[in-house]
Enzyme design. Structure first.
Site, mmCIF file in Angstrom:
data_model
loop_
_atom_site.group_PDB
_atom_site.id
_atom_site.type_symbol
_atom_site.label_atom_id
_atom_site.label_comp_id
_atom_site.label_asym_id
_atom_site.label_seq_id
_atom_site.Cartn_x
_atom_site.Cartn_y
_atom_site.Cartn_z
ATOM 1 C CD GLU A 68 71.326 56.021 -27.904
ATOM 2 O OE1 GLU A 68 72.129 55.832 -28.830
ATOM 3 O OE2 GLU A 68 71.321 57.050 -27.207
ATOM 4 C CB ALA A 86 75.142 61.028 -19.614
ATOM 5 C CD GLU A 92 72.016 60.987 -27.138
ATOM 6 O OE1 GLU A 92 72.000 60.442 -28.242
ATOM 7 O OE2 GLU A 92 72.615 60.504 -26.152
ATOM 8 C CD GLU A 131 75.366 62.218 -23.106
ATOM 9 O OE1 GLU A 131 74.490 62.125 -23.987
ATOM 10 O OE2 GLU A 131 76.280 61.383 -22.984
ATOM 11 C CD GLU A 187 76.571 58.283 -29.121
ATOM 12 O OE1 GLU A 187 77.418 59.039 -28.589
ATOM 13 O OE2 GLU A 187 75.389 58.237 -28.748
#
Length: 883
Positions: A130, A271, A273, A307, A329
């Site tokens: 991402e 992090a 996901e 996450e 988000e």
């Protein structure tokens, strides 16, 4: 003409969105991992999209830094005249309605310092896809609205890479040849390429399990380097709490056989996901009392929850395009905020979130980088992983919750999942689900997605004793932002209450209502100005406004200092109690800043001292709330409160207030510190203990500011005897700028030199040093063995902290801070453009600086802009700052 002008990257526009020309039925990937060159083979089963406007469009696959070996179409090699390759894409011409395309490429992960795509860290392979990292792995339709099922086979040397992980469920493994083994993974759920993940290496695993509410047993696995295994237990408990909370609060159950987390020290973000295989920065996995603070423990729990929650709000339902990034988000941040509030202290969590919003996001809204929650354009999508997308996006979701209530919000969420499971959708789809489930029209509310800037809500009150009414005239304005000179009215929920002279809540009834409606009301401001009249008010009340911070706005109300002190003592809303102290301190600081600029004598108002004394002596109050009341606003926040930034005046005023409060409340601070110091106890991650440590350490900071031997000895004793990093770091922070600080810093480094995360704390404390030679210290620390400029955590801890948070240090009168930042940005841009662009944001406030510094900052920006080979990431930040 600037040589950059002719090759300036062009923006991508939301209005130009077109559905993909092709869709994928499935993709099979094979990775042959190697030390020098990795071969990636992909098999794409695709068909034309009947919704695309061009029926015979070419297939354009994204690709970057790839070495193409072969292309096969339906099993046959393609002639080179059937496809074109350039630096960014592979274009296939003349495809029919469906095809099977097989592409083999080579990549060099060991040379990938950008940490996007497939890269190596400490001998292991990791991915970060991402937003657009997958195109650095293989040629692909690298966009979030192309979703398909992935099958991934990984082949690697068994001795070097015994652990081979990818998304989904493990379906097979075996020996490939004499030295290499293979593992095959199948993800049963369709996903876009940005959620792909691969990990290979020598890693240890902490195992556990979770039984879902339907009785399915899910294997839980956390993979880390062997020396870090003992630091994973808090992370594992956080996983289980997150899974249980999501079932209880949202009715959402996990959907794969296993849930895996992998920690890596070289990582651009917090992090990621990826479906079933979350890859984490070590900062948000590793924790034990000796090395992690209370804030670290909370951060681990919150990011793991975030996450994990993405499994539904981001994975099962994803975003159609990157302009909709806040769809996943902002929603997931709201979910993790609520989770943390339930796990710790709801009041303290809300205040912490608002402090972050005001310090970082309000500043972004007031800068050249201002953008809506759903941007209209971008040059580099990596630049839009911002506090606006995340934190302001979460506030937008919170306003749905406020307007609809908990039950209505849940109805909307349930409809959202029912409609869109397995789809890539938009913010409009979310708003439609919320509205349709509740019969609520969110048309005007959606301006929160399209308009940038922080609205200012002005409140004027009037009490009419004869008619026993209390009238609030409320108006809203929003300042112009880049590309948006004028704004339409927002739909703003304003929660409020009224207190009587004894501090009791007054039951509320608006004119025209038949009965009383409780003591907290949510008013809906939808016009430029509106009048609200409360009836049955027999005496002058004190308003408690914007309870729980019900909307991300700036409140303009003419509080008297007596009213603020009253609210500090009596308001039942914890946020408003803290807000009263914050407002009172802010007003005093702004007066002190003005006096410092004018070289006038500084003085401490007695009303502030009295109010703060009462708060400190209130032993019935939550210690964590009192600690937050005594936490002074950051210099960067204060810079956003003035029309023209004079960094030295801001620092002088803030330091004066800190020491003056310490002198005035010396005995109270000493008493409170002793009250919570007590005997050494085993560390507990529990809200009550966190609160006590917070207030104790705030008191220690004030006491050591007096530079008295007895209090310095207190800090030294705490530093030497602390059995947890919270107390150790607080004592070190209290000592760092004193003569005794050098010894403490050396002792700390000697003890923790082999722990990268702890050493990052050491770097950060020194980057915040308020002494005049801070820049020289930062330069010297770049040569320290524990600092590596290729590691984002190190850059954020030292360089970004200095440039973004050390206001007077970065904004030195001689301009040396700007020259230093520009120098580091250019170095980083060659290594990792994402990290470089974050450092470039340190210049976002430059237009508000006093004239001399403003000219120096502009010179540094213009020198940066003159470099023709800037990455798109840095070019976008610099060009917008200079626009």
């Amino acid at each position: 003409m600037n040589k950059r002008d002719s090759i300036a990257p062009q923006p991508i526009l939301l209005r130009d969105y077109v559905v993909p020309a092709f869709l994928l039925d499935r993709v099979d990937l094979t990775f042959e991992l190697d030390e020098t060159s990795t071969r990636v083979s992909s098999r794409l089963v695709l068909h034309r999209n009947p919704d695309h406007p061009v029926s015979d469009a070419d297939l354009v696959l994204d690709g970057h830094e790839l070495m193409l070996e072969s292309v096969l179409l339906d099993g046959e090699p393609m002639s080179t005249d059937r496809y074109d390759v350039d630096d960014e894409s592979l274009t296939i011409k003349g495809l029919g309605e469906s095809a099977i395309l097989e592409i083999t490429t080579r990549i060099e992960p060991q040379k990938n310092t950008s940490l996007m795509g497939l890269y190596k860290s400490n001998g292991n392979f990791f991915t970060q896809c991402e937003a657009e990292g997958f195109r650095k792995i293989t040629y692909y339709l690298d966009r979030p609205d192309v979703m398909t099922r992935f099958t991934t086979t990984i082949i690697a040397d068994r001795s070097k890479y015994p652990v081979l992980l990818s998304n989904g469920n493990r379906v097979g493994e075996g020996q490939y040849d004499r030295n290499r083994h293979w593992v095959k993974w199948v993800d049963p759920f369709k996903k876009p390429s940005y959620l792909f993940a691969l990990v290979a290496g020598k890693l240890s695993c902490l195992q556990d399990s979770f039984t879902t509410r339907s009785g399915r047993k899910v294997a839980l696995e956390i993979y880390v380097e062997p020396q870090d295994l003992e630091k994973c237990h808090h992370a594992m408990e956080s996983v289980k709490r997150s899974m249980k909370w999501d079932e209880d609060v949202y009715g959402l159950e996990y959907d794969l056989d296993s849930y895996m987390i992998v920690a890596v020290s070289d990582f651009n973000m917090g992090a990621m996901e990826n479906k079933g295989l979350n890859i984490f920065n070590t900062k948000y996995v590793l924790a034990r009392p000796e090395t992690a603070t209370d804030a670290d423990y909370m951060g681990v729990e919150a990011v793991i929850a975030h996450e994990y929650f993405h499994n539904w709000t981001g994975n099962r339902v994803t975003c159609r395009d990157w302009f909709q990034l806040s769809l996943k988000e902002g929603l997931t941040v709201f979910r993790d905020q609520e989770f943390t509030a339930d796990m710790t202290s709801r009041a303290v969590k809300r205040i912490d979130d608002v402090r972050t919003l005001r310090t970082a996001q309000f500043a972004e809204d007031a800068s050249p980088m201002a953008h809506p929650v759903r941007p209209d354009s971008y040059i580099e999508i990596n630049n839009f992983y911002t506090v606006t997308i995340y934190e302001k996006g979460a506030e937008v979701v919170r306003m749905y919750h406020t307007l609809l209530g908990a039950e209505g919000y849940r109805k909307g969420i349930d409809l959202y999942f029912k409609r869109h499971d397995g789809q890539a959708v938009t913010c409009d789809d979310f708003a439609a689900a919320m509205g349709d489930a509740n019969g609520f029209d969110f048309t005007q509310f959606k301006r929160w997605y399209s308009q940038a800037g922080t609205p200012v809500v002005k409140v004027v009150s009037q009490f009419d004793a004869a008619n026993q009414t209390y009238t609030l005239d409320i108006s809203q304005t929003c300042p112009p932002t880049p590309g948006q000179p004028e704004k339409l009215p927002f739909h703003i929920p304003i929660a409020l209450g009224l207190l009587d002279a004894a501090g009791a809540e007054i039951p509320l009834q608006l004119a025209g209502e038949a009965s009383l409606q409780g003591t907290t009301r949510v008013l809906q401001l939808t016009e430029a100005s509106q009048r609200f009249v409360f009836t049955g008010i027999s005496a002058q009340p004190t308003p408690s406004l914007l309870r729980g911070f019900s909307a991300p706005v700036k409140l303009d109300y003419p509080w008297t200092r007596q009213e603020l002190a009253f609210l500090m003592a009596h308001d039942s809303d914890s946020f408003c109690r803290w807000e009263a102290s914050h407002t009172l301190i802010r007003e005093v600081l702004l007066e002190l800043i003005a006096a410092a600029r004018a070289s006038e004598t500084l003085s401490l108002p007695g009303e502030l001292v009295d109010a703060m004394r009462r708060a400190l002596l209130d032993e019935a109050a939550d210690p964590a709330l009192i600690a937050l009341m005594f936490t002074l606003p950051a210099e960067t926040y204060l810079a956003d409160q003035v029309d023209e930034i004079h960094p030295d005046a801001i620092r002088t005023a803030r330091e004066y207030l800190r020491v003056a409060l310490a002198k005035a409340l010396r005995s109270e601070f000493k008493h409170t510190y002793a009250r919570f110091c007590g005997a050494t106890q085993a560390y507990r991650y529990a809200a009550v203990d966190i609160a006590k440590r917070a207030l104790k350490n705030v008191c220690l900071g004030y006491l050591t500011s007096l530079d008295e031997p007895a209090f310095i000895e207190l800090a030294q004793t705490q530093f030497q005897q602390a059995n947890n990093m919270t107390d150790s770091q607080a004592a070190l922070a209290a000592l760092v700028e004193l003569p005794q600080g050098a010894t403490a810093l050396a002792d700390f480094a000697n003890r923790w030199q082999d722990d990268p995360l702890v050493m990052n704390k050491w770097f950060t404390l020194q980057a915040m040093d308020k002494r005049a030679d801070a820049l020289d210290r930062v330069r010297a620390l770049q040569q320290h063995p524990a600092f590596q400029i290729t590691n984002p955590n190190k850059v954020y801890a030292l360089l970004a902290t200095f440039c973004s948070s050390n206001l007077a240090g970065f904004h030195r009168a001689d301009g040396a801070g700007y020259a230093f930042a520009a120098e580091q940005i250019l170095v980083l841009d060659k290594l990792n453009p994402q990290v470089a662009s974050r450092l470039a944001r340190s210049f976002n406030r430059w237009k508000k600086l006093e004239p001399t510094r403003r000219a120096q900052a502009k010179t540094a920006l213009e020198k940066l802009a003159a470099h023709a080979d800037l990455s798109r990431d840095v070019f976008e930040i610099i060009s917008k700052n200079l626009a």
